[in-house]
Design a protein around this motif. Structure first.
Motif, PDB file in Angstrom:
ATOM      1  N   MET A   1      -6.061-134.280  45.123  1.00 31.14           N
ATOM      2  CA  MET A   1      -4.876-134.440  44.319  1.00 31.14           C
ATOM      3  C   MET A   1      -4.120-133.117  44.262  1.00 31.14           C
ATOM      4  SD  MET A   1      -4.759-135.010  40.240  1.00 31.14           S
ATOM      5  CE  MET A   1      -5.203-133.346  39.833  1.00 31.14           C
ATOM      6  N   ALA A   2      -3.381-132.793  45.236  1.00 26.57           N
ATOM      7  CA  ALA A   2      -2.578-131.569  45.202  1.00 26.57           C
ATOM      8  C   ALA A   2      -1.430-131.770  44.227  1.00 26.57           C
ATOM      9  CB  ALA A   2      -2.040-131.242  46.586  1.00 26.57           C
ATOM     10  N   THR A   3      -1.208-130.751  43.402  1.00 26.07           N
ATOM     11  CA  THR A   3      -0.147-130.869  42.414  1.00 26.07           C
ATOM     12  C   THR A   3       1.033-130.016  42.816  1.00 26.07           C
ATOM     13  OG1 THR A   3      -1.099-129.109  41.100  1.00 26.07           O
ATOM     14  CG2 THR A   3      -1.718-131.354  40.512  1.00 26.07           C
ATOM     15  N   ASN A   4       2.186-130.442  42.401  1.00 23.77           N
ATOM     16  CA  ASN A   4       3.410-129.698  42.652  1.00 23.77           C
ATOM     17  C   ASN A   4       3.432-128.485  41.731  1.00 23.77           C
ATOM     18  OD1 ASN A   4       6.021-128.739  42.611  1.00 23.77           O
ATOM     19  ND2 ASN A   4       6.943-130.762  42.743  1.00 23.77           N
ATOM     20  N   GLY A   5       3.636-127.300  42.256  1.00 26.39           N
ATOM     21  CA  GLY A   5       3.626-126.078  41.468  1.00 26.39           C
ATOM     22  C   GLY A   5       4.644-126.050  40.354  1.00 26.39           C
ATOM     23  N   THR A   6       5.667-126.907  40.399  1.00 27.04           N
ATOM     24  CA  THR A   6       6.670-126.921  39.336  1.00 27.04           C
ATOM     25  C   THR A   6       6.472-128.090  38.369  1.00 27.04           C
ATOM     26  OG1 THR A   6       8.202-128.185  40.700  1.00 27.04           O
ATOM     27  CG2 THR A   6       8.382-125.775  40.786  1.00 27.04           C
ATOM     28  N   GLU A   7       5.423-128.849  38.548  1.00 27.32           N
ATOM     29  CA  GLU A   7       5.162-129.987  37.674  1.00 27.32           C
ATOM     30  C   GLU A   7       4.927-129.513  36.244  1.00 27.32           C
ATOM     31  OE1 GLU A   7       2.033-133.679  37.244  1.00 27.32           O
ATOM     32  OE2 GLU A   7       1.625-132.072  38.640  1.00 27.32           O
ATOM     33  N   CYS A   8       5.589-130.139  35.288  1.00 30.31           N
ATOM     34  CA  CYS A   8       5.438-129.804  33.875  1.00 30.31           C
ATOM     35  C   CYS A   8       4.481-130.792  33.234  1.00 30.31           C
ATOM     36  CB  CYS A   8       6.784-129.875  33.161  1.00 30.31           C
ATOM     37  SG  CYS A   8       8.005-128.745  33.816  1.00 30.31           S
ATOM     38  N   PHE A   9       3.603-130.286  32.361  1.00 31.34           N
ATOM     39  CA  PHE A   9       2.703-131.177  31.641  1.00 31.34           C
ATOM     40  C   PHE A   9       2.117-130.460  30.431  1.00 31.34           C
ATOM     41  CE2 PHE A   9       0.065-129.223  34.967  1.00 31.34           C
ATOM     42  CZ  PHE A   9      -0.989-128.710  34.227  1.00 31.34           C
ATOM     43  N   ASP A  10       1.634-131.253  29.495  1.00 31.22           N
ATOM     44  CA  ASP A  10       0.815-130.795  28.375  1.00 31.22           C
ATOM     45  C   ASP A  10      -0.492-131.553  28.489  1.00 31.22           C
ATOM     46  OD1 ASP A  10       3.033-129.411  27.522  1.00 31.22           O
ATOM     47  OD2 ASP A  10       3.268-130.489  25.639  1.00 31.22           O
ATOM     48  N   LEU A  11      -1.598-130.835  28.353  1.00 28.53           N
ATOM     49  CA  LEU A  11      -2.908-131.461  28.491  1.00 28.53           C
ATOM     50  C   LEU A  11      -3.807-130.979  27.369  1.00 28.53           C
ATOM     51  CD1 LEU A  11      -4.907-133.183  30.187  1.00 28.53           C
ATOM     52  CD2 LEU A  11      -5.380-131.110  31.503  1.00 28.53           C
ATOM     53  N   ARG A  12      -4.265-131.906  26.540  1.00 26.62           N
ATOM     54  CA  ARG A  12      -5.182-131.577  25.455  1.00 26.62           C
ATOM     55  C   ARG A  12      -6.564-131.392  26.056  1.00 26.62           C
ATOM     56  NH1 ARG A  12      -5.073-129.374  20.853  1.00 26.62           N
ATOM     57  NH2 ARG A  12      -3.022-130.249  20.546  1.00 26.62           N
ATOM     58  N   ILE A  13      -7.218-130.269  25.705  1.00 31.07           N
ATOM     59  CA  ILE A  13      -8.560-129.951  26.186  1.00 31.07           C
ATOM     60  C   ILE A  13      -9.369-129.575  24.950  1.00 31.07           C
ATOM     61  CG2 ILE A  13      -9.946-128.524  27.720  1.00 31.07           C
ATOM     62  CD1 ILE A  13      -7.252-127.792  29.135  1.00 31.07           C
ATOM     63  N   GLY A  14     -10.117-130.511  24.430  1.00 30.48           N
ATOM     64  CA  GLY A  14     -10.829-130.249  23.188  1.00 30.48           C
ATOM     65  C   GLY A  14      -9.835-129.886  22.103  1.00 30.48           C
ATOM     66  N   ASN A  15     -10.032-128.712  21.488  1.00 29.11           N
ATOM     67  CA  ASN A  15      -9.100-128.272  20.450  1.00 29.11           C
ATOM     68  C   ASN A  15      -8.072-127.275  20.992  1.00 29.11           C
ATOM     69  OD1 ASN A  15     -10.869-126.211  20.850  1.00 29.11           O
ATOM     70  ND2 ASN A  15     -11.565-126.062  18.747  1.00 29.11           N
ATOM     71  N   CYS A  16      -7.878-127.277  22.294  1.00 32.90           N
ATOM     72  CA  CYS A  16      -6.898-126.406  22.946  1.00 32.90           C
ATOM     73  C   CYS A  16      -5.809-127.271  23.590  1.00 32.90           C
ATOM     74  CB  CYS A  16      -7.548-125.564  24.037  1.00 32.90           C
ATOM     75  SG  CYS A  16      -8.894-124.540  23.476  1.00 32.90           S
ATOM     76  N   LEU A  17      -4.730-126.616  23.954  1.00 36.91           N
ATOM     77  CA  LEU A  17      -3.654-127.309  24.655  1.00 36.91           C
ATOM     78  C   LEU A  17      -3.232-126.466  25.851  1.00 36.91           C
ATOM     79  CD1 LEU A  17      -1.641-129.698  24.648  1.00 36.91           C
ATOM     80  CD2 LEU A  17      -0.104-128.236  23.313  1.00 36.91           C
ATOM     81  N   LEU A  18      -3.227-127.079  27.020  1.00 36.20           N
ATOM     82  CA  LEU A  18      -2.717-126.441  28.234  1.00 36.20           C
ATOM     83  C   LEU A  18      -1.289-126.927  28.403  1.00 36.20           C
ATOM     84  CD1 LEU A  18      -2.857-124.956  30.971  1.00 36.20           C
ATOM     85  CD2 LEU A  18      -3.940-127.015  31.910  1.00 36.20           C
ATOM     86  N   LYS A  19      -0.341-126.001  28.413  1.00 34.63           N
ATOM     87  CA  LYS A  19       1.078-126.338  28.573  1.00 34.63           C
ATOM     88  C   LYS A  19       1.584-125.683  29.848  1.00 34.63           C
ATOM     89  CE  LYS A  19       3.844-126.353  24.977  1.00 34.63           C
ATOM     90  NZ  LYS A  19       4.139-127.741  24.722  1.00 34.63           N
ATOM     91  N   ARG A  20       2.287-126.474  30.670  1.00 40.83           N
ATOM     92  CA  ARG A  20       2.871-125.903  31.880  1.00 40.83           C
ATOM     93  C   ARG A  20       4.299-126.399  32.020  1.00 40.83           C
ATOM     94  NH1 ARG A  20       0.147-126.362  37.729  1.00 40.83           N
ATOM     95  NH2 ARG A  20       1.520-128.098  38.127  1.00 40.83           N
ATOM     96  N   ASN A  21       5.187-125.452  32.345  1.00 42.92           N
ATOM     97  CA  ASN A  21       6.579-125.805  32.619  1.00 42.92           C
ATOM     98  C   ASN A  21       7.042-125.010  33.823  1.00 42.92           C
ATOM     99  OD1 ASN A  21       7.344-123.203  31.687  1.00 42.92           O
ATOM    100  ND2 ASN A  21       7.391-123.974  29.592  1.00 42.92           N
ATOM    101  N   GLU A  22       8.337-125.046  34.118  1.00 39.74           N
ATOM    102  CA  GLU A  22       8.869-124.386  35.316  1.00 39.74           C
ATOM    103  C   GLU A  22       8.623-122.875  35.315  1.00 39.74           C
ATOM    104  OE1 GLU A  22      11.310-125.729  33.006  1.00 39.74           O
ATOM    105  OE2 GLU A  22      10.718-127.705  33.669  1.00 39.74           O
ATOM    106  N   SER A  23       8.522-122.278  34.153  1.00 41.66           N
ATOM    107  CA  SER A  23       8.422-120.816  34.096  1.00 41.66           C
ATOM    108  C   SER A  23       6.994-120.294  34.026  1.00 41.66           C
ATOM    109  CB  SER A  23       9.226-120.273  32.908  1.00 41.66           C
ATOM    110  OG  SER A  23       8.718-120.799  31.708  1.00 41.66           O
ATOM    111  N   GLY A  24       6.012-121.155  33.830  1.00 40.95           N
ATOM    112  CA  GLY A  24       4.643-120.676  33.776  1.00 40.95           C
ATOM    113  C   GLY A  24       3.744-121.609  32.999  1.00 40.95           C
ATOM    114  N   ALA A  25       2.595-121.092  32.602  1.00 34.59           N
ATOM    115  CA  ALA A  25       1.617-121.905  31.891  1.00 34.59           C
ATOM    116  C   ALA A  25       0.963-121.065  30.813  1.00 34.59           C
ATOM    117  CB  ALA A  25       0.568-122.438  32.866  1.00 34.59           C
ATOM    118  N   GLN A  26       0.469-121.770  29.796  1.00 31.93           N
ATOM    119  CA  GLN A  26      -0.255-121.080  28.734  1.00 31.93           C
ATOM    120  C   GLN A  26      -1.296-122.007  28.132  1.00 31.93           C
ATOM    121  OE1 GLN A  26       2.168-119.896  25.407  1.00 31.93           O
ATOM    122  NE2 GLN A  26       3.441-121.713  25.537  1.00 31.93           N
TER     123      GLN A  26
END
Length: 104
Positions: A1-26
């Protein structure tokens, strides 16, 4: 499953949140601390979470994060995993490395 480097998403991981948008991720921790990570690191983490404890091969992680193994150095994936481990060590299950058993 190759992902597009500009794909935006929010992903809940336990009690954390992975956020990715065009400018980066956190990664946002439940204590409201946030850590910037690279787009490839976010792809690695996303794949590991989506596989839900299953073993993911090194090659699959590289393809998901960088597209092709020949465009990165030999330490790119280990550095990405180390960075993710440092951020997530106190909040989630550890990221384990399972060595490949080679026939002699």
């Amino acid at each position: 499953m190759a992902t597009n480097g500009t794909e935006c998403f929010d992903l809940r991981i336990g009690n954390c949140l992975l956020k990715r948008n065009e400018s980066g991720a956190q990664i946002l921790l439940d204590n409201e601390k946030s850590f910037s990570i690279t787009i490839p690191e976010s792809s690695v983490l996303r794949r590991l979470v989506e596989e839900d404890g299953e073993v993911v091969s090194r090659d699959d992680l590289i393809v998901d994060a960088w597209g092709r193994p020949d465009i990165i150095g030999p330490n790119s994936l280990p550095v990405a995993i180390t960075n993710l481990r440092k951020i997530l060590q106190l909040t989630l299950k550890p990221i384990l490395t399972i060595p490949t058993i080679r026939a002699s």
